[in-house]
Design an enzyme around this catalytic site. Structure first.
Site, PDB file in Angstrom:
ATOM      1  N   GLN A 121      -0.318  13.007   5.840  1.00 14.84           N
ATOM      2  CA  GLN A 121       0.404  11.820   6.293  1.00 14.84           C
ATOM      3  C   GLN A 121       0.626  10.889   5.111  1.00 14.84           C
ATOM      4  O   GLN A 121      -0.292  10.621   4.339  1.00 14.84           O
ATOM      5  CB  GLN A 121      -0.387  11.091   7.375  1.00 14.84           C
ATOM      6  CG  GLN A 121       0.239   9.765   7.810  1.00 14.84           C
ATOM      7  CD  GLN A 121      -0.457   9.151   9.007  1.00 14.84           C
ATOM      8  OE1 GLN A 121      -0.276   9.579  10.130  1.00 14.84           O
ATOM      9  NE2 GLN A 121      -1.278   8.127   8.774  1.00 14.84           N
TER      10      GLN A 121
ATOM     11  N   GLU B 217       4.977   5.929   8.954  1.00 11.61           N
ATOM     12  CA  GLU B 217       4.310   7.211   8.795  1.00 11.61           C
ATOM     13  C   GLU B 217       5.302   8.374   8.744  1.00 11.61           C
ATOM     14  O   GLU B 217       6.277   8.408   9.489  1.00 11.61           O
ATOM     15  CB  GLU B 217       3.336   7.463   9.951  1.00 11.61           C
ATOM     16  CG  GLU B 217       2.225   6.454  10.073  1.00 11.61           C
ATOM     17  CD  GLU B 217       2.579   5.282  10.980  1.00 11.61           C
ATOM     18  OE1 GLU B 217       3.767   5.156  11.354  1.00 11.61           O
ATOM     19  OE2 GLU B 217       1.677   4.489  11.305  1.00 11.61           O
TER      20      GLU B 217
ATOM     21  N   GLU C 230      -2.716  10.505   3.015  1.00 11.50           N
ATOM     22  CA  GLU C 230      -3.867  10.694   3.893  1.00 11.50           C
ATOM     23  C   GLU C 230      -3.846  12.131   4.403  1.00 11.50           C
ATOM     24  O   GLU C 230      -2.874  12.571   5.012  1.00 11.50           O
ATOM     25  CB  GLU C 230      -3.834   9.726   5.074  1.00 11.50           C
ATOM     26  CG  GLU C 230      -4.028   8.274   4.680  1.00 11.50           C
ATOM     27  CD  GLU C 230      -3.992   7.345   5.879  1.00 11.50           C
ATOM     28  OE1 GLU C 230      -4.949   6.579   6.059  1.00 11.50           O
ATOM     29  OE2 GLU C 230      -2.991   7.394   6.624  1.00 11.50           O
TER      30      GLU C 230
ATOM     31  N   ASP D 242     -11.682   8.942  15.683  1.00 12.13           N
ATOM     32  CA  ASP D 242     -11.100   8.140  16.760  1.00 12.13           C
ATOM     33  C   ASP D 242      -9.574   8.216  16.767  1.00 12.13           C
ATOM     34  O   ASP D 242      -8.937   7.789  17.730  1.00 12.13           O
ATOM     35  CB  ASP D 242     -11.551   6.683  16.652  1.00 12.13           C
ATOM     36  CG  ASP D 242     -11.204   6.048  15.314  1.00 12.13           C
ATOM     37  OD1 ASP D 242     -11.143   6.784  14.311  1.00 12.13           O
ATOM     38  OD2 ASP D 242     -11.000   4.826  15.276  1.00 12.13           O
ATOM     39  N   TRP D 243      -8.964   8.811  15.694  1.00 15.73           N
ATOM     40  CA  TRP D 243      -7.501   8.884  15.659  1.00 15.73           C
ATOM     41  C   TRP D 243      -6.933  10.061  14.860  1.00 15.73           C
ATOM     42  O   TRP D 243      -5.790  10.464  15.085  1.00 15.73           O
ATOM     43  CB  TRP D 243      -6.919   7.605  15.047  1.00 15.73           C
ATOM     44  CG  TRP D 243      -7.252   7.392  13.595  1.00 15.73           C
ATOM     45  CD1 TRP D 243      -8.332   6.733  13.095  1.00 15.73           C
ATOM     46  CD2 TRP D 243      -6.513   7.859  12.450  1.00 15.73           C
ATOM     47  NE1 TRP D 243      -8.325   6.751  11.723  1.00 15.73           N
ATOM     48  CE2 TRP D 243      -7.215   7.428  11.291  1.00 15.73           C
ATOM     49  CE3 TRP D 243      -5.331   8.574  12.289  1.00 15.73           C
ATOM     50  CZ2 TRP D 243      -6.771   7.708  10.003  1.00 15.73           C
ATOM     51  CZ3 TRP D 243      -4.886   8.852  11.000  1.00 15.73           C
ATOM     52  CH2 TRP D 243      -5.595   8.421   9.879  1.00 15.73           C
TER      53      TRP D 243
ATOM     54  N   GLU E 253       0.846  -1.194   0.000  1.00 18.74           N
ATOM     55  CA  GLU E 253       0.000   0.000   0.000  1.00 18.74           C
ATOM     56  C   GLU E 253       0.879   1.241   0.000  1.00 18.74           C
ATOM     57  O   GLU E 253       1.933   1.271   0.651  1.00 18.74           O
ATOM     58  CB  GLU E 253      -0.919   0.000   1.227  1.00 18.74           C
ATOM     59  CG  GLU E 253      -1.946   1.103   1.258  1.00 18.74           C
ATOM     60  CD  GLU E 253      -2.957   0.894   2.395  1.00 18.74           C
ATOM     61  OE1 GLU E 253      -3.356  -0.271   2.631  1.00 18.74           O
ATOM     62  OE2 GLU E 253      -3.330   1.892   3.040  1.00 18.74           O
TER      63      GLU E 253
ATOM     64  N   ARG F  12      10.087   5.196  19.432  1.00 19.43           N
ATOM     65  CA  ARG F  12       9.299   4.139  18.797  1.00 19.43           C
ATOM     66  C   ARG F  12      10.194   3.082  18.163  1.00 19.43           C
ATOM     67  O   ARG F  12       9.891   1.891  18.208  1.00 19.43           O
ATOM     68  CB  ARG F  12       8.399   4.780  17.742  1.00 19.43           C
ATOM     69  CG  ARG F  12       7.373   3.862  17.124  1.00 19.43           C
ATOM     70  CD  ARG F  12       6.527   4.660  16.150  1.00 19.43           C
ATOM     71  NE  ARG F  12       5.587   3.837  15.418  1.00 19.43           N
ATOM     72  CZ  ARG F  12       5.002   4.209  14.289  1.00 19.43           C
ATOM     73  NH1 ARG F  12       5.291   5.404  13.774  1.00 19.43           N
ATOM     74  NH2 ARG F  12       4.148   3.414  13.681  1.00 19.43           N
TER      75      ARG F  12
ATOM     76  N   ASN G 299       2.366   6.978   4.041  1.00 24.40           N
ATOM     77  CA  ASN G 299       2.738   5.700   4.631  1.00 24.40           C
ATOM     78  C   ASN G 299       2.990   4.712   3.496  1.00 24.40           C
ATOM     79  O   ASN G 299       2.456   4.863   2.398  1.00 24.40           O
ATOM     80  CB  ASN G 299       1.625   5.182   5.552  1.00 24.40           C
ATOM     81  CG  ASN G 299       2.118   4.194   6.595  1.00 24.40           C
ATOM     82  OD1 ASN G 299       3.273   3.768   6.582  1.00 24.40           O
ATOM     83  ND2 ASN G 299       1.242   3.812   7.518  1.00 24.40           N
TER      84      ASN G 299
END
Length: 296
Positions: free
Chosen positions: A126, A138, A113, A202-203, A109, A282, A128
């Site tokens: 964004q 990201e 976004e 939600d995000w 993919e 991360r 990815n």
């Protein structure tokens, strides 16, 4: 990162300086075609409107549903472009996406976004890349213009050597083929193109803290261009029949040139707000593919 209070002045200066230098070689000029030439609606057909013989499309999001469309064909490599004008005003929680994706469990993919924000706050772009079902790559930038005021061009160049994301022909990200470093690269799964407009409160905005204000609905994303210049393949195909012979495979498109690297560095320095390659909390060890990202 603090966003400049005068992005238009910064951009004007950048373009003025660029004009005095040898210009980079962009991908082939996109050819605008009607929506129906390359794409079909996929869901919530009643939330889409076409204008001017299909040369312009609007996607509409309300509190009941979003909507989306996809390409008719599947592709292995090529140049894919869309003119997009994002929803205006208070768009916190609203996501507009333009991406390529295969369909199996270990899918590939390539994503644009656009994450909405409160009025007066900049929209976030964004990007990815998923390979073999693995994402978590990201990168986020602020755009140097208001993407809701006019159409801007968002493009993907994908060949055997690299994936390049462009905004108005300015490279904002590269993903190099690092197969020799043990990193999978999208080269044997044909992908369709998709675009959608939906509620992701939600995000999408401040990690989900900002919710969609439905008093501002409907939210409208507008599209033109619908350019596809790729090697069309069946979903089962493992290689492109013209592999190595198309314009995007030629030497000048296997890497960015000096001017394109300079432009990418400008994006990194002025507009980048997150890059997974530099996130040591991360990823204590830099992901292997980032070693090929010269600006990381």
């Amino acid at each position: 990162m603090t966003v400049s209070s005068s992005p238009w002045a910064l951009m004007a200066l950048f373009l003025m300086v660029s004009s005095t230098m040898v210009m980079a070689i962009p991908p082939r000029k996109a050819i605008d075609v009607p929506f129906g030439r390359n794409y079909v609606p996929t869901w919530a057909f009643d939330h889409q409107k076409q204008f001017n013989g299909g040369s312009e499309l609007q996607l509409i999001l309300d509190k009941y549903t979003g909507t989306g469309f996809q390409s008719k064909g599947s592709y292995l490599f090529g140049h894919f472009s869309m003119h997009i004008k994002l929803p205006a005003g208070d768009t916190a929680g609203v996501v507009t996406a333009f991406y390529l994706s295969s369909t199996n469990n270990e899918h590939d993919e390539i994503d644009f976004e656009f994450l909405g924000n409160r009025t007066g706050q900049p929209a976030i772009l964004q990007t990815n890349v998923f390979t073999g079902g693995k994402g978590n790559r990201e990168q986020r930038i602020y755009l140097w213009f208001d993407p809701s005021k006019a159409y801007h061009t968002y493009s993907i160049l994908w060949n055997m050597y690299q994936i390049v994301f462009f905004v108005d022909n300015i490279p904002i990200r590269t993903f190099k083929n690092a197969k020799d470093l043990g990193v999978r690269f999208p080269f044997n799964q044909p992908m369709k193109l998709y675009s959608s407009l939906w509620n992701a409160d939600d995000w999408a905005t401040r990690g989900g803290l900002e919710k969609t204000n439905w008093a501002n609905a409907p939210f409208v994303a507008s599209y033109k261009g619908f350019h596809i210049d790729g090697c069309q393949a069946s979903v089962e195909a493992k290689y492109c029949a013209t592999q190595g012979r198309m314009w995007w495979d030629q030497k000048e498109f296997r890497d960015l040139d000096a001017e394109q690297w300079r432009r990418l560095k400008w994006v990194r320095m002025k507009w980048t707000i997150y890059n997974y390659c530099t996130d040591r909390t991360r990823f204590p060890v830099m992901p292997a593919e980032c070693k090929r990202d010269r600006d990381a």
